[in-house]
Every structure is written in C-alpha cells, then in structure tokens.
Motif scaffolding. Sequence first.
Motif, PDB file in Angstrom:
ATOM      1  N   THR A 176      41.298  48.541  41.644  1.00 38.08           N
ATOM      2  CA  THR A 176      41.862  49.660  42.419  1.00 38.08           C
ATOM      3  C   THR A 176      43.232  49.359  43.013  1.00 38.08           C
ATOM      4  O   THR A 176      44.025  50.263  43.220  1.00 38.08           O
ATOM      5  N   ASP A 177      43.502  48.074  43.396  1.00 38.15           N
ATOM      6  CA  ASP A 177      44.676  47.734  44.224  1.00 38.15           C
ATOM      7  C   ASP A 177      44.577  48.441  45.581  1.00 38.15           C
ATOM      8  O   ASP A 177      45.609  48.811  46.165  1.00 38.15           O
ATOM      9  N   TYR A 178      43.376  48.655  46.061  1.00 39.12           N
ATOM     10  CA  TYR A 178      43.153  49.332  47.348  1.00 39.12           C
ATOM     11  C   TYR A 178      44.132  48.823  48.411  1.00 39.12           C
ATOM     12  O   TYR A 178      44.075  47.671  48.810  1.00 39.12           O
ATOM     13  N   ASN A 179      45.081  49.655  48.807  1.00 35.38           N
ATOM     14  CA  ASN A 179      46.043  49.308  49.861  1.00 35.38           C
ATOM     15  C   ASN A 179      46.636  50.591  50.422  1.00 35.38           C
ATOM     16  O   ASN A 179      46.596  51.631  49.768  1.00 35.38           O
ATOM     17  N   PRO A 180      47.172  50.546  51.641  1.00 33.30           N
ATOM     18  CA  PRO A 180      47.607  51.800  52.281  1.00 33.30           C
ATOM     19  C   PRO A 180      48.926  52.363  51.754  1.00 33.30           C
ATOM     20  O   PRO A 180      49.270  53.494  52.074  1.00 33.30           O
ATOM     21  N   GLY A 181      49.668  51.578  50.947  1.00 30.05           N
ATOM     22  CA  GLY A 181      50.982  52.052  50.532  1.00 30.05           C
ATOM     23  C   GLY A 181      51.034  52.637  49.135  1.00 30.05           C
ATOM     24  O   GLY A 181      51.710  53.636  48.897  1.00 30.05           O
ATOM     25  N   THR A 182      50.336  52.018  48.196  1.00 30.34           N
ATOM     26  CA  THR A 182      50.492  52.466  46.810  1.00 30.34           C
ATOM     27  C   THR A 182      49.194  52.902  46.137  1.00 30.34           C
ATOM     28  O   THR A 182      49.229  53.531  45.088  1.00 30.34           O
ATOM     29  N   SER A 183      48.037  52.560  46.732  1.00 28.75           N
ATOM     30  CA  SER A 183      46.795  52.944  46.063  1.00 28.75           C
ATOM     31  C   SER A 183      45.629  53.041  47.048  1.00 28.75           C
ATOM     32  O   SER A 183      44.743  52.183  47.067  1.00 28.75           O
ATOM     33  N   PRO A 184      45.625  54.079  47.866  1.00 28.62           N
ATOM     34  CA  PRO A 184      44.548  54.177  48.852  1.00 28.62           C
ATOM     35  C   PRO A 184      43.240  54.715  48.272  1.00 28.62           C
ATOM     36  O   PRO A 184      42.781  55.800  48.646  1.00 28.62           O
ATOM     37  N   THR A 185      42.650  53.952  47.381  1.00 28.91           N
ATOM     38  CA  THR A 185      41.323  54.334  46.887  1.00 28.91           C
ATOM     39  C   THR A 185      40.469  53.093  46.744  1.00 28.91           C
ATOM     40  O   THR A 185      40.989  52.017  46.455  1.00 28.91           O
ATOM     41  N   LEU A 186      39.177  53.241  46.973  1.00 29.73           N
ATOM     42  CA  LEU A 186      38.294  52.120  46.664  1.00 29.73           C
ATOM     43  C   LEU A 186      37.247  52.545  45.636  1.00 29.73           C
ATOM     44  O   LEU A 186      36.226  51.897  45.468  1.00 29.73           O
ATOM     45  N   SER A 187      37.577  53.615  44.895  1.00 31.33           N
ATOM     46  CA  SER A 187      36.641  54.108  43.888  1.00 31.33           C
ATOM     47  C   SER A 187      36.948  53.557  42.497  1.00 31.33           C
ATOM     48  O   SER A 187      37.925  53.953  41.856  1.00 31.33           O
ATOM     49  N   MET A 188      36.126  52.623  42.034  1.00 30.78           N
ATOM     50  CA  MET A 188      36.302  52.131  40.666  1.00 30.78           C
ATOM     51  C   MET A 188      35.999  53.211  39.617  1.00 30.78           C
ATOM     52  O   MET A 188      36.683  53.279  38.596  1.00 30.78           O
ATOM     53  N   PRO A 189      34.998  54.112  39.848  1.00 32.13           N
ATOM     54  CA  PRO A 189      34.811  55.179  38.849  1.00 32.13           C
ATOM     55  C   PRO A 189      36.075  56.025  38.659  1.00 32.13           C
ATOM     56  O   PRO A 189      36.410  56.430  37.545  1.00 32.13           O
ATOM     57  N   MET A 190      36.807  56.275  39.731  1.00 28.84           N
ATOM     58  CA  MET A 190      38.071  57.027  39.601  1.00 28.84           C
ATOM     59  C   MET A 190      39.072  56.225  38.764  1.00 28.84           C
ATOM     60  O   MET A 190      39.796  56.790  37.928  1.00 28.84           O
ATOM     61  N   ILE A 191      39.102  54.915  38.971  1.00 26.22           N
ATOM     62  CA  ILE A 191      40.021  54.067  38.185  1.00 26.22           C
ATOM     63  C   ILE A 191      39.627  54.106  36.701  1.00 26.22           C
ATOM     64  O   ILE A 191      40.478  54.134  35.818  1.00 26.22           O
TER      65      ILE A 191
END
Length: 348
Positions: A251-266
């Motif tokens: 995901t690269d879950y981070n507040p600036g470039t990728s605010p998601t923690l959903s692997m199904p979305m990835i």
Amino acid sequence: MDTHTHLIHAASRAEEYELKIEGASYEEIARKGGGILNSVRKLRAATSEALKKARSGGVEKFAAYGTTTVEAKSGYGLDIASELKILGLHQELAAEQPLEIVSTFWGRTMVPAEFGERRTERKNNIALLTERLMPEVASQKLAEFCDVFLRSRGVYAGAIETNSRTGKEYGMAPRLHAEQLSRTGAAQLAVELGAASCDHLEQVNKSDIRVLGKSRTVATLLPGCDFHLGLQKYAPARELIDAGAIVSLATDYNPGTSPTLSMPMILSLACTQLRMRPSEAIAAATINAAYGLRRENNIGSLEVGKQADIAVFEVADYREIPYYFGVDHCWMTVKRGRVIHVSKQSPI
Ligand code: NIG
Ligand code: FE
C-alpha cells in the motif's frame, strides 16, 4: 501482507489533498514547508502515547482488509529521539497485538529543517544517521531492515549508498525507495547492494527492467501513490514480470502519497492499471511479498510447516477479489492459526 507502510504518523494531510485537487503539485507543497516536513512537525510534537492511540485502531483495520503482516518504516522523526520513538512503537505494537510488525529504520538523507541545506550540514546529517542512530538502532534491535530514498541523481547519491552499506554492516538488510518521480539509478543500486526489495519503480527504463529481471531483489509496486496523486504513469508491471522480476505489491500507507491500508484496493489497481492478472496480483501480495521480507519459509502460502496466516474473502471466484474494488469483502483473517478478525458485513 503489506510490505511497505509508514505506519506511525501523527495525522492525515487532508488539507494538502485539497490543495492538490486545486492544482498544486506534491513537490510545490513540499517546497512551501508542507509535505513530509508537515508530518515531521506533527510527529515530533506528539507523545508516544498519542501516536500509539492514533495508530492502534489502524493496526486492527489492516486485519479487517486481510493483512496479517505489516512492514513499518520510521522516517517522520528526522532526529534521534523522534526516530527512536517511532521504532520503539513498532516494537510495542508488535508485542501487544496479533499482527506481525516488521520494523524498518528509514534514516532519511533529506536534511532536517534545523540543519538547513548547506553541504556541511548534509554531511552532519549523514554522520547523525550512520554514526549515531544506526549503532543505537542496532544495539537496541529496533529494526530488521534499513531504507532510503534516492530522490534525485545529484547530491544525495553518495549519501544513499553510504547509508545502505552502513545499515547492512549493522545487520539491517537494505530496502530502497527507487525511481518514483524521476529515474535516479536507485533500482540498479538496490540490486548491486543485494537489497531485499526496491519499491515504486514507476520511472524505470529498459536496462533497469533487465537488471531487476535477473536479480533476487523484489520489485515492490505501490500503485496507491499514483492513484492518490492522480499521476498517469504506473510502474511497468507487465515488462517486469515478463523479464523475470519478482514483483510484489504494497500500500505504501502514508499521509502524503498513499493514505490507504486496503490491500484488496491495491490488488484492484494492480489489475486495472498495471495490467496484472488476478493470479499474479495475489501471488505478488502473498508469496512474493513474503520473499521480500525474507520470511518465505514461514508465511506467504498455505503449506505444511508454515504458520497459518490466512485471509478468507466472501467471493465466488478468486478473480472477484480485485474485481470488486473499494468494497470490504474480507470475511475472516487468521494469524498464526488464530482468528483475529471476522466481518460483520453481509456478503456482496
Ligand atoms: O517519503 N513512499 C514514500 N513515502 C513518502 C512519504 C510521503 C509523504 O509523507 O509525503 C516519501 O516520499
Ligand atoms: Fe514509502
């Protein structure tokens, strides 16, 4: 599995999201003191307890999307106390909840605000990372990997290499953020260093693809960034796969470039935008991801002798996992044989 996150951060940057929608670029926002430095200021101001409170709900959410192992990077601290605060939280979270947290020390070569931008200050920053922080991180066993980001070809290239090589000497296997917004040569450097993974790769050229195709360094693709930033150029997943690269997704879950923690979305983005087949995307998020975390003997597939880390989706066909996008369809998550999440949602 989610092999690339910036788990510990203090707050969202929703205000910058709106500026981006209105036309400001990610780089412009950063130049005006927003971006990463915005997150650094907030992280430094937050106590360990507040940070933990902000993220512990987040950790549970990973399980709700079927993630059983989360790699987490430091890097929003930029000074000794703040970096140790983040890494300490990785350790606490790993001990207190069922998900496996794999800790990575990200000694950013980006010069912290208090150092300014002069060459001597840059050197001081590298010395801070390699001579003071790394020995401390290693002696307290706070990280298994080290990470760096080669953003531009010029001034930081040597620093990046020193950083990764020193991390390796301290027993932290390197990972690299590579070729995201421009091509800098970081992917080939990652292979040369024997890095466990190099991540992003939107801007790789043919020679990088050939080199990655022959290497054991995992190519971790992060399509959530391109989606969130509205960029058109996704990583060339097909060429990488065809060249023989070990392709993984996170995901690269981070507040600036990728605010998601959903692997199904990835996985949905990987299939629709990167043209990966559903079977390739699922392998990328499981066994290839495990290889990138050097855990392929324990996790990443359902085999006798491995720990039972399982995500069960409420679908009629495995292809429906990426096909239904932005929909919560993980039914049950199991970590080391123990049920850690059961969905209360009705099936699709
Ligand atoms: O440091 N993978 C990239 N991570 C970002 C974090 C971005 C941000 O906070 O804006 C980076 O570039
Ligand atoms: Fe990242």
